[in-house]
Design a protein around this motif. Sequence first.
Motif, short mmCIF file in Angstrom:
data_model
loop_
_atom_site.label_atom_id
_atom_site.label_comp_id
_atom_site.label_asym_id
_atom_site.label_seq_id
_atom_site.Cartn_x
_atom_site.Cartn_y
_atom_site.Cartn_z
N TYR A 172 10.58 9.79 14.53
CA TYR A 172 9.49 9.17 13.79
C TYR A 172 8.66 8.31 14.72
N ASP A 173 7.37 8.30 14.51
CA ASP A 173 6.62 7.24 15.19
C ASP A 173 6.25 6.17 14.18
N MET A 174 5.72 5.08 14.71
CA MET A 174 5.62 3.86 13.92
C MET A 174 4.20 3.34 13.92
N THR A 175 3.66 3.16 12.72
CA THR A 175 2.34 2.56 12.62
C THR A 175 2.52 1.10 12.25
N LEU A 176 1.87 0.25 13.00
CA LEU A 176 2.10 -1.18 12.86
C LEU A 176 0.97 -1.83 12.09
N TYR A 177 1.33 -2.58 11.07
CA TYR A 177 0.34 -3.36 10.34
C TYR A 177 0.72 -4.81 10.41
N ASN A 178 -0.04 -5.55 11.17
CA ASN A 178 0.20 -6.97 11.32
C ASN A 178 -0.50 -7.66 10.16
N LEU A 179 0.29 -8.16 9.25
CA LEU A 179 -0.25 -8.68 8.00
C LEU A 179 -0.52 -10.17 8.11
N PRO A 180 -1.77 -10.55 8.12
CA PRO A 180 -2.05 -11.99 8.21
C PRO A 180 -1.83 -12.65 6.86
N ALA A 181 -1.92 -13.97 6.84
CA ALA A 181 -1.84 -14.69 5.57
C ALA A 181 -3.00 -14.24 4.68
N ALA A 182 -2.87 -14.57 3.42
CA ALA A 182 -3.87 -14.14 2.44
C ALA A 182 -5.28 -14.21 3.01
N SER A 183 -5.95 -13.09 2.99
CA SER A 183 -7.29 -13.00 3.60
C SER A 183 -7.88 -11.65 3.27
N ALA A 184 -9.12 -11.47 3.65
CA ALA A 184 -9.77 -10.18 3.42
C ALA A 184 -9.07 -9.09 4.22
N GLU A 185 -8.63 -9.44 5.45
CA GLU A 185 -7.95 -8.43 6.27
C GLU A 185 -6.64 -8.00 5.60
N ARG A 186 -5.97 -8.98 5.04
CA ARG A 186 -4.71 -8.66 4.38
C ARG A 186 -4.95 -7.69 3.24
N ASP A 187 -5.97 -7.96 2.44
CA ASP A 187 -6.27 -7.05 1.35
C ASP A 187 -6.61 -5.66 1.87
N SER A 188 -7.33 -5.63 2.98
CA SER A 188 -7.75 -4.32 3.50
C SER A 188 -6.54 -3.51 3.94
N VAL A 189 -5.50 -4.19 4.41
CA VAL A 189 -4.29 -3.46 4.78
C VAL A 189 -3.73 -2.74 3.56
N PHE A 190 -3.71 -3.44 2.45
CA PHE A 190 -3.16 -2.82 1.24
C PHE A 190 -4.10 -1.79 0.65
N GLU A 191 -5.35 -2.13 0.54
CA GLU A 191 -6.28 -1.26 -0.19
C GLU A 191 -6.69 -0.04 0.61
N TYR A 192 -6.81 -0.24 1.89
CA TYR A 192 -7.33 0.84 2.69
C TYR A 192 -6.23 1.52 3.50
N PHE A 193 -5.57 0.74 4.34
CA PHE A 193 -4.66 1.35 5.29
C PHE A 193 -3.39 1.88 4.62
N LEU A 194 -2.76 1.04 3.82
CA LEU A 194 -1.53 1.52 3.20
C LEU A 194 -1.83 2.60 2.17
N ALA A 195 -2.98 2.51 1.52
CA ALA A 195 -3.33 3.50 0.50
C ALA A 195 -3.47 4.89 1.10
N ARG A 196 -3.75 4.96 2.38
CA ARG A 196 -3.89 6.28 3.01
C ARG A 196 -2.57 7.03 3.04
N LYS A 197 -1.51 6.28 2.91
CA LYS A 197 -0.17 6.88 2.85
C LYS A 197 0.12 7.81 4.01
N ARG A 198 -0.20 7.36 5.16
CA ARG A 198 0.05 8.20 6.32
C ARG A 198 1.44 7.95 6.87
N PHE A 199 2.41 7.79 6.00
CA PHE A 199 3.77 7.52 6.45
C PHE A 199 4.72 8.01 5.38
N ASP A 200 5.95 8.23 5.78
CA ASP A 200 6.96 8.68 4.82
C ASP A 200 7.64 7.51 4.15
N GLY A 201 7.57 6.35 4.78
CA GLY A 201 8.23 5.19 4.22
C GLY A 201 7.68 3.94 4.87
#
Lengths: 345, 345
Positions: free
Chosen positions: B90-119
């Motif tokens: 497996y390779d590993m995609t890293l999401y460095n989650l900052p404290a509550a912020s617009a970037e944090r939301d974007s990780v959830f709404e955009y990056f994680l939503a892409r579901k480019r991972f098995d887990g």
Amino acid sequence: MSAIADVARLAGVAKATASRALSGRGYVSEATRLRVVAAAREIGYVASPNAASLVTGRTKNVGVIIPFISRWFFSEVLESLEQALLAEGYDMTLYNLPAASAERDSVFEYFLARKRFDGVISVGVALSEAEVDRLHRLGRPLIGIGGPIRDVHTIAIDDVATARLATEHLLGLGHVDVVHVGGDPIDEMDFRVHSQRLSGFYSAMRDAGRSTDRCFYPCEFSMPGGYEVGLSVLGDPRTRPTAIFAASDEIAIGVIVAARELGIQVPAELSVIGIDGHPYADMFRLTTLEQHPRRQGHLAVSALLTELARPTDADARPEEDGYLTVLPTNLVIRSSTSGPHRPRR
Amino acid sequence: MSAIADVARLAGVAKATASRALSGRGYVSEATRLRVVAAAREIGYVASPNAASLVTGRTKNVGVIIPFISRWFFSEVLESLEQALLAEGYDMTLYNLPAASAERDSVFEYFLARKRFDGVISVGVALSEAEVDRLHRLGRPLIGIGGPIRDVHTIAIDDVATARLATEHLLGLGHVDVVHVGGDPIDEMDFRVHSQRLSGFYSAMRDAGRSTDRCFYPCEFSMPGGYEVGLSVLGDPRTRPTAIFAASDEIAIGVIVAARELGIQVPAELSVIGIDGHPYADMFRLTTLEQHPRRQGHLAVSALLTELARPTDADARPEEDGYLTVLPTNLVIRSSTSGPHRPRR
DNA sequence: CTTTCTGCTGGAACCGGTTCCAGTATCGTC
DNA sequence: GACGATACTGGAACCGGTTCCAGCAGAAAG
């Protein structure tokens, strides 16, 4: 699993139109665009990046290869890379590249070969010729941080010059017995960092007419490494130097801790200078040459984005110039350095 | 760009056969298998993971969300995750989650939503209820490290018990004025680490019949943080405690450095204990409770692989049990702790 | 009034794999 | 000799998008 076909059906348009509406490429009337967007929102549609990159060839992902994660410089770079890439809509696949090993080979042969990224950033990795070739054969833009790679735009500081500056700072204060504690060039961890900082030190010493005999002590590139060598170098009062140039702040701090334990006053009896700008430097009042890993990370990302925006590979690169971006380091003087207070023979 | 069709043509078989030969699924005679493999090698064929995951739905990639990269615990975990995942292909995609912020939301709404991972593996992130829901809605296995997440198998140490153990070690040595220096529960950085270690401390103190007034000093969760608070707590000889339980080794080391600067002997005049098992602990002779971040990382990976191997989501999970894997911490006694040597009133 | 251009839309091919299904050859069994 | 199971292979559909191309309005130009 809602697909774009569902969105299209709901909006009463063709897949092609839905795709154009959502991606923003090609003609779509404002009215239908809104209808498609509304439909997409309604069913919570998120495009499958796999399907998209299968046809477009771009993944919106960047691979980062890095030899360490837990060392200060590397983790700082990593954090800044992640932030900068995220802001540009890229996510980051991390490949922690160990020293020559089967795992290392597998990164090249298996993981990197999958080409699941639009570009690669290589952070402080000492690459063999064969590895550089392999990276080039991937046909993806490649940016380096921390040391020049053949035919690759690299962001780095000038290690030789920085080491020279550090040494000259000590010499300028009037020190005669100056010693360098740093990584062993034999087991070069990443780039030529060890050897380059050593050679910068040597050349500064020679230029000042100093002997370079017995003035380099190799150590593990860490605080305990500096501590250990510090104890042994400073242990004998008769051979003790008056100034130490440490190859990194962590090593320098290790030396300072050793000095304090031995009851040696810093800077009255011993001056210490490091390289890095580590967050601990302030608390140990360490004079240091700051490099800025986060800035290096950000520059690497924008350099990569520039390469990615370049229309075709065949396009001539801009005259080979700008291929090495050298970042300045700046001297921060705290109270770990001063002139030698002890009378010298 | 060699595709599997090219391999098939060269080997004189159909795409389907070539696919079976290379993936090892389904019937293929040994002879043709060899022919296909040879053909693949000849033209340097590497399967496109995009195409494969488009149809299979599995990506051979794992997403890791983590709030910090440069702090010891997190970088250790990260390194071990990377190693373990790599070993499993497996390779590993890293999401460095900052404290509550617009970037944090974007990780959830955009990056994680892409579901480019098995887990997904979540390392020490304090997730809001809404965020936990979003993660669950991804429909991908999720493993936590460092603190319990609702309905998620989590690997962690028992922070309350560990803090209690540390405190009891000091109390057992006969200390009366014991103080806790740790992160402020107000700005809880990740999980309930700050508050849990604090409450473990309080309960040990109460159980020993000690007052818990004025014995907690919040600080930044780092060596400079410990140093700063150390200077102020130890500054006044009249109110100085005889023992300090620091919430982390870095804080503990900061306290020790402060003590040394103030001329306070450790452990003769001050005992210090930490939690972590940091590589610097040895050099500062720090007594500590070791947790093992690398082990936590490896366990998280194998837990994730188990979930991935589970045939269907609909499949009942094994009785909710094993949902929290609690790892033991072990006391390593060095010479930063001893009984109080000063006479007490 | 034709011609051309522009704006917009839908059908279909395609990216590169995997997998279902049908078909054939070989073998063992009754 | 008929039958079923087993081993193997190829054709075609499919995953979920993007993009090429053709078609068709309506507006502008001749």
